[in-house]
Write a protein that holds these residues in place. Sequence first.
Motif: not given
Length: 170
Positions: A40-68
């Motif tokens: 997380r620290a390395q990613m934050r230093d590079a200007g990004g972020a790390v996220r752990v989320a339930k796969n089912k919720l992430a799949k719902i969030a992906l619907e209709g998105k460019p990176c589906a």
Amino acid sequence: MDRAQKEKLVEELGQIFESSGVVVVAHYEGMTVAEMQDLRAQMRDAGGAVRVAKNKLAKIALEGKPCASIASYLTGMTVLSYSEDPVAAAKVMDKFAKGNDKLVILGGAMGDSALDPAGVKAVAQMPSREELIAQIVSCIGAPASNIAGAIGAPASNIASILSTIEEKAA
């Protein structure tokens, strides 16, 4: 987690998937808390972020998105890393995975383009946005410095000739 929290999480993930230049999905089974904090620290230093989320919720969030296309990677213990810079998250994840065999890159997405593990590695080898800007600036600045050198060269030559003549006369 109640329904309202889940809806909020899905909305946050949807915004992340919408606005990120690159999203990388990896398995992190067996990683310690300290290793995850380091990632997380390395990613934050590079200007990004790390996220752990339930796969089912992430799949719902992906619907209709460019990176589906990354929905198929969301199985097991997955971690999402993302950044607005299209290269930063891939660079950090690739570097971290080389030093930690518990982090296994599954793939990712760069806009509409799906990336397999080799694709993520290829993106990681590309120059970052800042490096590209520096290269462009140096290309633009090089002709100007050449012109300045060419303009200044005759005056420098005349000055050296005059100093040589002066030395001979003395």
